[in-house]
Enzyme design. Structure first.
Site, short mmCIF file in Angstrom:
data_model
loop_
_atom_site.label_atom_id
_atom_site.label_comp_id
_atom_site.label_asym_id
_atom_site.label_seq_id
_atom_site.Cartn_x
_atom_site.Cartn_y
_atom_site.Cartn_z
N HIS A 86 0.84 -1.20 0.00
CA HIS A 86 0.00 0.00 0.00
C HIS A 86 0.87 1.25 0.00
O HIS A 86 1.88 1.33 0.68
CB HIS A 86 -1.02 -0.02 1.13
CG HIS A 86 -0.54 0.32 2.49
ND1 HIS A 86 -0.38 1.62 2.94
CD2 HIS A 86 -0.22 -0.47 3.54
CE1 HIS A 86 0.03 1.60 4.20
NE2 HIS A 86 0.14 0.35 4.59
N GLU B 248 -5.36 2.12 1.76
CA GLU B 248 -5.30 0.96 2.66
C GLU B 248 -5.57 1.38 4.09
O GLU B 248 -6.24 0.66 4.84
CB GLU B 248 -3.92 0.28 2.56
CG GLU B 248 -3.79 -1.02 3.34
CD GLU B 248 -3.31 -0.85 4.78
OE1 GLU B 248 -3.23 -1.86 5.49
OE2 GLU B 248 -3.02 0.29 5.21
N GLU B 249 -5.04 2.54 4.47
CA GLU B 249 -5.18 3.00 5.85
C GLU B 249 -6.63 3.35 6.20
O GLU B 249 -6.96 3.51 7.37
CB GLU B 249 -4.28 4.22 6.09
CG GLU B 249 -2.79 3.95 5.95
CD GLU B 249 -2.23 3.07 7.05
OE1 GLU B 249 -3.01 2.58 7.90
OE2 GLU B 249 -1.00 2.86 7.08
N ASP C 113 3.89 -5.14 3.73
CA ASP C 113 3.39 -4.00 4.49
C ASP C 113 4.21 -3.89 5.78
O ASP C 113 3.97 -4.63 6.73
CB ASP C 113 1.90 -4.22 4.81
CG ASP C 113 1.24 -3.00 5.44
OD1 ASP C 113 1.95 -2.02 5.74
OD2 ASP C 113 0.01 -3.03 5.61
N HIS D 1 2.13 4.82 12.73
CA HIS D 1 1.03 5.77 12.53
C HIS D 1 1.30 7.11 13.23
O HIS D 1 0.38 7.69 13.83
CB HIS D 1 -0.30 5.18 13.01
CG HIS D 1 -0.86 4.16 12.07
ND1 HIS D 1 -2.06 3.53 12.31
CD2 HIS D 1 -0.40 3.68 10.90
CE1 HIS D 1 -2.30 2.69 11.31
NE2 HIS D 1 -1.30 2.77 10.45
#
Length: 474
Positions: free
Chosen positions: A249, A294-295, A323, A423
């Site tokens: 991603h 994707e997130e 990923d 994140h």
């Protein structure tokens, strides 16, 4: 999905312009410096675009352009099909208990409290083996009109807020199960959100529970329709009846540049494509995919797989997913295709066990004893395994904790998450474990080389036979 591209057709596309692919040589050609060069470009893109590369932003569009141009320069057929998604924005995130303010993060697609916020009693859910996942977790608790405080874990965030809302809760605060803020959480779909839902750190969750009483939660959010692009590139050579598909991603979360998550997967996949070239001498066509959104819930990969006909999905022999490959406190993990660990969601589709062995044996050859990791649905293999497509990949870990046994095998710090920068704004190149990245990137290239040459794998693993078995049972 609009403008979907399949890149499938006849059994052979063009004559190769290079010697036959050798998996070990391809792995050796994917060097740390080559992979880091792509990461430097992705970080520069983020720095020039508000610090992130999230779907629906200029940073994401620039990332698409960089990847697509790099692939075109190497002779690939490249398409950037659009798909629709819901863009989520947060105007205000605030949480107050008594005279203290707490750091709260809105989960993507959380309904809005409005700018005035929501004031209500705080009611902690029971702490059991599946916190807040079942209606019985609230038996004996008066949650009507309350804001529920519930621990993260076991079931999706969306399920936790739905259960709480059905018991009458007006809002939900999810407590992280590790140190640090709750970043990048999502309800997955705006239609799923029932009540305003945010997340707090483990420490703040404990402080909120101790304080009790009323809290004021302000999550002033908006959700609107938008579009993003995937990047799909396929070799001009090899059978298109047995496509080896490789994906990573491309988007980051809004909170940071996303260099480990998932610049590392992108960079390793892209450098493998660069070294392979657009017209290699291979038996099976290789299709590279760089997924958007994707997130926000695997939206790009889902849109792509859903756009394919049954026959087109059957033409995909296997899917390799990458990923996060360079976590700061790195693990060495391969998706548990045979469910030998007996953890979580069970085995992958027929053929996935062979893919797992391909990775673990390669890493073993480089001195790394890899552990298994569950197909837990948190990355873009999800839509592929739903359709019975054999899948696998390597992974350096996210917000799970490294065990003492793993630290003894691999180094690093036990009792600490694999990637404390997950994140967040500190997910930068400076915080990538380059040794882990180099080993994992080589594994990416090796697996691509192996399956481009034969679906039998390095040790006669019968991916092809397993595919036919899976087809017969659909």
């Amino acid at each position: 999905m609009t403008g979907a591209i399949v890149l499938a057709g006849c059994s052979s596309t063009s004559e190769p312009d290079s010697p036959p692919v050798d998996a070990s040589a391809l792995a050796a050609s994917v060097t740390e410096s080559g992979v880091v060069g792509h990461l430097e470009q992705l970080q520069s893109i983020a720095e020039s675009n508000d610090g992130n590369r999230a779907a629906g932003t200029s940073g994401y569009d620039a990332s698409v352009d960089y990847v697509a141009q790099t692939l075109e320069d190497k002779g690939f057929d490249v398409q950037t099909p659009e798909f629709e998604f819901h863009k989520f924005d947060v105007n205000t995130e605030a949480l107050r208990s008594g005279d203290r303010d707490f750091d709260v993060r809105a989960l993507s697609y959380s309904p809005s409290t409005g700018p005035q916020g929501l004031t209500a009693r705080l009611v902690p859910a029971r702490k059991d083996d599946s916190p807040g996942c079942e209606a019985t977790d609230y038996d004996g608790l008066d949650v009507t009109g309350a804001i529920v405080l519930v621990n993260r874990g076991v079931c999706p965030f969306a399920a936790k807020q739905q259960v709480a809302s059905e018991r009458g809760a007006a809002g939900v605060i999810v407590v992280n199960n590790e140190d640090g803020p709750m970043s990048g959480g999502t309800l997955g779909d705006p239609d799923v959100g029932k009540v305003p839902t945010g997340g707090v750190s483990k420490a703040d969750g404990a402080a909120l529970e101790q304080a009790g009483g009323d809290v004021t939660l302000t999550l002033d959010t908006t959700t609107e329709s938008s579009t993003a692009r995937n990047v799909i590139a396929q070799t001009k050579t090899g059978s298109t009846d047995d496509v080896v598909m490789v994906g990573a991603h491309l988007d980051s979360v809004p909170d940071g540049p996303g260099i480990n998550d998932n610049g590392t997967g992108v960079a390793a996949t892209l450098e493998t494509a660069v070294q392979l070239g657009g017209s290699p001498d291979v038996d099976n066509a290789v299709r590279f995919a760089f997924w958007g959104a994707e997130e926000l819930g695997l939206l790009g990969s889902e849109a792509y797989v859903d756009s394919l006909s049954e026959e087109q999905r059957h033409d995909i022999a296997l899917y390799l997913n990458f990923d996060m490959l360079g976590s700061e406190n790195a693990g060495y993990l391969a998706y548990d295709g045979d469910n030998s660990d007996n953890v979580g969601e069970g085995p992958g589709p027929e053929g996935s066990a062979g893919i797992e062995r391909t990775f673990t044996e390669f890493l073993q050859g480089s001195g790394v004893a890899a552990d298994g990791t569950d197909f837990d649905g948190r990355s873009d293999y999800g839509p592929f395994i739903e359709h019975g497509i054999p899948s696998g990949g390597v992974f350096s870990g996210a917000d799970e904790t490294k065990t003492p046994e793993q630290a003894q095998k691999w180094g690093g710090t036990p009792g600490v998450v694999y990637d404390k920068n997950y994140h967040s704004a500190t997910d930068t190149l400076e915080n990538v474990d380059r040794a882990a990245l180099a080993k994992n990137a080589a594994a990416v290239a090796y697996a691509v080389g192996v399956y481009a040459e034969s679906l039998g794998g390095p040790n006669g693993v019968p991916i092809g036979a397993d595919r036919e078995k899976a087809r017969a049972t659909e």
